[in-house]
Design an enzyme around this catalytic site. Structure first.
Site, mmCIF file in Angstrom:
data_model
loop_
_atom_site.group_PDB
_atom_site.id
_atom_site.type_symbol
_atom_site.label_atom_id
_atom_site.label_comp_id
_atom_site.label_asym_id
_atom_site.label_seq_id
_atom_site.Cartn_x
_atom_site.Cartn_y
_atom_site.Cartn_z
ATOM 1 N N GLY A 147 0.822 -1.207 0.000
ATOM 2 C CA GLY A 147 0.000 0.000 0.000
ATOM 3 C C GLY A 147 0.854 1.253 0.000
ATOM 4 N N GLY A 148 0.560 2.133 -0.941
ATOM 5 C CA GLY A 148 1.271 3.414 -1.033
ATOM 6 C C GLY A 148 0.355 4.582 -0.728
ATOM 7 N N GLY A 149 -0.558 4.379 0.205
ATOM 8 C CA GLY A 149 -1.434 5.474 0.643
ATOM 9 C C GLY A 149 -0.761 6.262 1.753
ATOM 10 N N SER A 150 -1.571 6.944 2.548
ATOM 11 C CA SER A 150 -1.014 7.779 3.628
ATOM 12 C C SER A 150 -0.142 6.952 4.565
ATOM 13 C CB SER A 150 -2.145 8.404 4.443
ATOM 14 O OG SER A 150 -2.985 9.145 3.605
ATOM 15 N N ALA A 151 -0.647 5.775 4.953
ATOM 16 C CA ALA A 151 0.103 4.938 5.888
ATOM 17 C C ALA A 151 1.359 4.388 5.229
ATOM 18 C CB ALA A 151 -0.777 3.801 6.402
ATOM 19 N N CYS A 302 -13.221 8.140 7.573
ATOM 20 C CA CYS A 302 -13.612 9.496 7.964
ATOM 21 C C CYS A 302 -15.101 9.623 8.269
ATOM 22 C CB CYS A 302 -13.215 10.529 6.922
ATOM 23 S SG CYS A 302 -13.391 12.184 7.623
ATOM 24 N N CYS A 487 -10.924 14.286 13.594
ATOM 25 C CA CYS A 487 -11.868 14.592 12.525
ATOM 26 C C CYS A 487 -12.092 16.097 12.516
ATOM 27 C CB CYS A 487 -13.179 13.849 12.807
ATOM 28 S SG CYS A 487 -14.366 14.088 11.494
#
Ligand code: UQ1
Length: 556
Positions: A147-151, A302, A487
């Site tokens: 995974g190359g998302g935010s995490a 979210c 949030c």
């Protein structure tokens, strides 16, 4: 297309140049070689040698470059080019030895492919082409990050910044061409930002010292410390980080895919790149009638976004004179239809938002779970306790689709009963496989799934993973994640309620030390959300230097 390639210093060289990169680059239509084309001599099939082939390539349109030959080629791409896709290496070249220089074995013919994309590439972005094999090679990495998302980006770069990893020790697997700043999509829905400004080519965000496999994940085999990629490559690892995010399942609400895809319908969603820019147009178009904003049953990322977009729409219609709270003659009526029993999962903020809902005259349809859209104008909601579903006509509907774990996670030995990666709440270590870790939307962590949560999860995961790597798994992982998430809830144009909390919905407010109660919507928080967070995200967070409430970290 304009292109300049430079192949320098060929070292010992290799075969006769017939399949050499220069010839193929010329055949691909690239105009100018500013150095002599590489001619590799002196070695025949089966012999080994060293070659250095560093390419400086500039282009202003999409260009595909095919290089046939032997050996390794890695392209360092100068701005404004972005590189995508894969530069393939032959089956004997299962590992990149180092940047630009590699041992190779000459065989008759291998196919090397680099795809370079220059569109939409701001001058400041550097990119690179990664290397995979068409012959389904097995490669070993100290750490594989799925995974190359935010995490994935925060964790990989935080690991890299420890200085303890060499070239290609860490690999990222992600098939996505683009990386999106998804927290910005509520702002797109409110007409405040352009969706294209929130995305970057994924390859441009990955440090060249990391190995990027732009491929899907097929299967996990944690007993063998192996993952298999979509195109067949097998990667083995010492430590595995599983952070592929959560899947949007538009089709789980009947009629939704058709309704959002219809440009004439007023059904939209901020939850996908394809649909997010439809949202604000529907707000502008609606002059009167019933507007419904939904939030489904089950896990979503979210959990505040479903109502953020409603508060912006309400404010828009109020300013346009089309919405008056508690006025039976208000041209537009608004309902919030949520599967939850209240406005939000955290009691403190839920109470404050319930006050807003009542003050602003929004109808609350609680425990209403949208299951179907009929004829593009009627919503069907499932109710709890076997009650009959209710139908409501609408003139505009903003829908939050159902979401769930990716199939390759859900159907793997890593998943819990719900299909999420089964990790310890405090250490982020897998409950069965001690060298597997997870964070973010794909994880079982019982907290709200946000990018802000990653700012707190990433350092815990990185610390524990490093300890495990260095001690050969002997050190016990430290239980230091407290469930922090946040949030920033847009409540109108110019105001945000900055909900911050940890496990069990206990508030953990960064600005309490300045005497601020964050349940009160404020302009300063709005500017954090709209201006500061998007900036710091690309400037620092994806590079591993942003610690959320802790400010900058790992900056040397
Ligand atoms: C944060 O760090 C961050 O990342 C850039 C966000 O955007 C996704 C956030 O929404 C929040 C709340 C944080 C946390 C940082 C502070 C200063 C409260």
């Amino acid at each position: 297309m304009t292109a300049i390639q430079e192949f320098g210093d060929q070292g010992n060289g290799m075969h006769d140049g017939r399949y050499g990169p220069g010839e193929q680059l010329r055949r691909a239509g690239l105009r100018k070689l500013i150095r002599r084309p590489p001619v590799f001599r002196g070695l025949g099939p089966g012999e080994t040698g060293l070659v250095r082939a560093v390419a400086e390539i500039r282009a202003d349109t999409r260009s595909e470059i095919r290089v046939q030959g032997c050996g390794f080629f890695r392209f360092r791409v100068s701005a404004p080019l972005q590189a995508f896709g894969d530069l393939d290496s032959g089956p004997t070249n299962s590992r990149m030895a180092c940047w630009g220089t590699a041992r190779f074995v000459v065989l008759a013919q291998f196919q090397h492919t680099a795809t370079l994309l220059a569109r939409h590439a701001p001058a400041s972005h550097r990119g690179f082409a990664s290397v995979t094999s068409p012959a389904n090679a097995a490669r070993n990495h100290k750490v594989v990050v799925v995974g190359g998302g935010s995490a994935g980006l925060a964790i990989s770069h935080q690991l890299l910044r420890t200085g303890k990893f060499s070239q290609d020790d860490i690999a990222i697997v992600d098939p996505a061409e683009w990386h999106h700043y998804q927290p910005g999509w509520t702002l797109v829905g409110g007409g405040l930002k352009n969706k294209n400004d929130l995305r970057r080519p994924l390859a441009s965000l990955v440090d060249p010292k990391l190995r990027l496999y732009q491929d899907s994940l097929a299967t996990f085999a944690p007993e063998n410390n192996t993952v298999t990629l979509g195109r067949g490559d097998k990667l083995t690892y010492d430590q595995l980080v599983v952070v592929p995010g959560i899947k949007i399942e538009m089709g789980k609400i009947k009629g939704l895919p058709e309704a959002v895809a219809d440009p004439k319908s007023n059904v939209s969603s901020i939850y996908t790149f394809e649909t997010v820019d439809k949202v604000f147009g529907t707000f502008e178009r609606l002059k009167s009638g019933q507007a419904i904003f939904t939030q489904p049953a089950g896990v979503v990322k979210c959990a505040g976004a479903p109502q953020k977009v409603m508060w912006l729409a309400l404010d828009h219609w109020k300013r346009a004179g089309q919405y008056q709270a508690h006025n039976a003659n208000s041209p537009i009526k608004i309902a919030f239809a949520t599967a939850l029993p209240g406005m939000f999962g955290v009691p403190k903020y839920s109470a404050a938002l319930e006050v807003l809902r009542q003050e602003r005259g929004v109808e609350g349809l609680f425990q209403h779970d949208l299951v179907e859209i009929v004829d593009g104008n009627t919503a069907v909601f499932a109710l709890p306790d076997g009650k009959e579903p209710v139908r409501r006509r609408f003139d505009l509907m903003h829908v939050v689709p159902k979401m769930g774990p990716h199939g390759f996670v859900k159907n793997s030995p890593l998943a819990d009963a719900a299909g999420f990666v089964d990790v310890d709440n405090a250490t982020l270590q897998h409950k069965k496989f001690a060298n597997v870790w997870s964070a973010g939307d794909a994880s079982s962590l019982p907290t709200s799934k946000t990018a802000a949560a990653i700012t707190a999860q990433a350092p815990v995961l990185v610390h524990n993973l490093l300890q495990a790597l260095e001690s050969g798994g002997k050190t016990k992982a430290e239980p230091s994640y407290d469930g922090y998430t946040s949030c920033p809830l847009l409540t109108e144009y110019g105001k945000v309620m900055l909900a911050e909390f940890k496990y069990a919905g206990v508030p953990k407010e960064t600005f309490a030390k300045f005497g601020l109660d964050q349940a009160t919507p404020r302009r300063a928080f709005y500017h954090l959300k709209k201006d500061f967070f998007p900036w710091v995200y690309y400037k620092s967070m994806v590079k591993g230097t942003w610690g959320g409430p802790k400010g900058w970290v790992n900056v040397k």
